[in-house]
Scaffold this active site. Structure first.
Site, short mmCIF file in Angstrom:
data_model
loop_
_atom_site.label_atom_id
_atom_site.label_comp_id
_atom_site.label_asym_id
_atom_site.label_seq_id
_atom_site.Cartn_x
_atom_site.Cartn_y
_atom_site.Cartn_z
N ASP A 102 29.30 33.75 -1.91
CA ASP A 102 29.16 35.10 -1.93
C ASP A 102 27.97 35.78 -1.18
O ASP A 102 26.95 35.87 -1.79
CB ASP A 102 29.61 35.85 -3.23
N HIS A 117 21.93 15.94 8.29
CA HIS A 117 22.14 14.84 7.24
C HIS A 117 20.74 14.14 7.34
O HIS A 117 20.46 13.43 6.22
CB HIS A 117 23.30 13.93 7.35
#
Ligand code: COA
Length: 450
Positions: A395, A156
């Site tokens: 995907d 982060h």
């Protein structure tokens, strides 16, 4: 769940990339400095079940190609003193683990970011100096049934949620054999303090003071020792609509636009937490809202701005008011906090941070075992919206996931709001609270919807 490790690889960019120090923006260097985990589960069609190495090879190869345009993620963060950090683009690479589990996907009957997940997500030793920690870690775990999970942890310090998802989705694009969709916008100067300043430093320092502690206590030490638990709480579309009606029926002013799902639900969570924690009426409490500033600056940041463009603002109130007043009151407090964030606010907040002698006190060090930094546990909360993040449908070439979720998150008061993958308008609250408060919270969460 028993998970055995089979391999660990360093994945470097597939081609030579620019090397050197890249200044981070002020926002990169405050707040959460740890890695944020997400996890995806896949069932594989028979043609993907062998040979065993195929999936790992495809993932590592495409990761190495993704690290070319996204080369900052192949570097390391280093400390430059006074609580400040910079990014060393040194192409040291990401870490990729391979693991196996005897478990079957069908037996993992409730996916929740519980401690059970810890074995499916890479462990990071934060006692290691920061410049030795990879910025991206991934773990591929194969299950006995042939299914797999892929967990991804991204620093982060270097990116926020929207940028992390940009990277992950381009990694998947390359893995499917397609060309890169959108290149990241790597110049962080847009969010660095200007010289001369573009706005006066933020005069309202209250944003940068710590949220309140429990009445009668002088710090959060005792609260931090308490045991936490995690729950995934689903709300149907009808329940969400009922809550929205409740919040908007009670709107303090007819002229203000309707409260959104986020403002409504975060308000509901805040009230339920005050009740479950049995807070005294006079207990001050804060709710942290993580805001994306990409569209709040003038001009807006480039859509593909790669870094931390999110900032936390606090809605504040007293438990008694939140519990006794209608839901619309809590939502109005959250709206007030959100509405503060204008172009001037963003710029002056950056100047304010630049003028700080040391940034350490703005860093969330609890996750690193420290006691410093803002604490969003009892009597506070942090409700982060993932409602608009493109988290589903990832995907890599073998179809979309059957489940996606946040990886383990285990700090009291830590809450995420997600769309349900069912796509039917239902929502999910992923919530971590102290064990002592969770049952009461669940009761209020569902029973207070009228
Ligand atoms: N897709 C669908 N609807 C969208 C949309 C999108 N991408 N963006 C906005 N909307 C619509 C929604 O209908 C929403 O109203 P509804 O939820 O009641 O249906 C409305 O516009 C307002 O959305 P938004 O401007 O996002 O306000 P909000 O009150 O829902 O959320 C914040 C407030 C501060 C949480 C939000 O503006 C924000 O900054 N989110 C970023 C969170 C983030 O970056 N998370 C990752 C942190 S690392």
């Amino acid at each position: 769940m028993v998970v055995s490790f089979k391999g660990c690889y360093t994945v470097k960019p597939a081609e030579a990339t620019w090397k050197g120090p890249l200044p981070l923006s002020e926002w990169d260097q405050i707040g959460t400095l740890t890695h944020v985990p997400t996890i995806y589960f896949y069932r594989l069609a028979p043609n993907w079940l062998s040979p065993a190495d195929t999936i790992s090879n495809i993932l590592r190869d495409s990761l190495s190609r993704a690290l070319v345009p996204f080369y900052p993620l192949a570097g390391r963060v280093r400390s430059i003193g006074r609580g400040r950090l910079e990014l060393d683009c040194n192409a040291e690479g990401a870490l990729f683990f391979e693991a196996e589990s005897e478990a079957k996907l069908d037996n993992i009957d409730h996916f929740s970011p519980s401690p059970e997940y810890h074995y499916l997500v890479p462990t990071i030793d934060y006692s290691v100096p920061i410049h030795e920690l990879p910025l991206v870690l991934a773990q591929l775990t194969r299950f006995k049934c042939g299914g797999i999970s892929l967990s991804i942890m991204i620093s982060h310090t270097v990116v926020d949620g929207p940028s992390a998802l940009h990277f992950i989705s381009e990694w998947a694009t390359l893995s499917r054999g397609e060309p890169l969709g959108t290149a990241p916008f790597l110049d962080r100067k847009l969010l660095r303090a200007g010289d001369p300043p573009t706005a006066p430093p933020c005069l309202d320092n209250s944003e940068y003071s710590y949220p309140p502690v429990l009445l009668g206590q002088s710090d959060n030490v005792e609260e931090e020792k308490k045991k936490n638990t995690v729950a995934m709480l689903k709300l149907s579309k009808t329940q969400v609509e009922k809550l929205k009606n409740m919040a908007n029926d009670d709107k303090s002013s007819d002229s203000c636009r309707d409260y959104t799902r986020y403002e409504t639900l975060a308000g509901h969570v805040w009230r339920c937490a005050c009740k479950a924690r049995q807070q005294k009426d006079e207990q001050p409490t804060a709710l942290a809202v993580c805001m994306d500033s990409r569209n709040r600056t003038n001009p807006p940041l480039p859509r593909a701005y790669f870094g931390n463009a999110t900032l936390d603002v606090f809605a504040t109130s007293h438990a008694g008011e939140l519990m006794s007043k209608p839901l619309g009151y809590a939502s109005s407090k959250i709206r007030q906090a959100i509405d503060k964030v204008t172009d001037t606010y963003v710029k002056s907040a950056i100047e304010f941070l630049k003028n700080q002698e040391d940034l350490t006190r703005f860093q969330e060090l609890h996750a690193l075992g420290g006691t410093e930094g803002p604490f969003c546990g009892n009597p506070n909360l942090a409700v982060v919206s993932w409602l608009t993040l493109p988290i589903y449908g990832l995907d890599f070439g073998w179809g979309k996931e059957i489940y996606m979720g946040p990886g383990a998150h285990d700090f009291d008061g830590d809450a995420l709001l997600l769309q349900s993958p069912d796509g039917d308008g239902s929502l999910i609250l992923a919530l971590c609270l102290q064990v002592a408060h969770m049952d009461a919270f669940k009761r209020h969460f569902y029973e207070d919807i009228i």
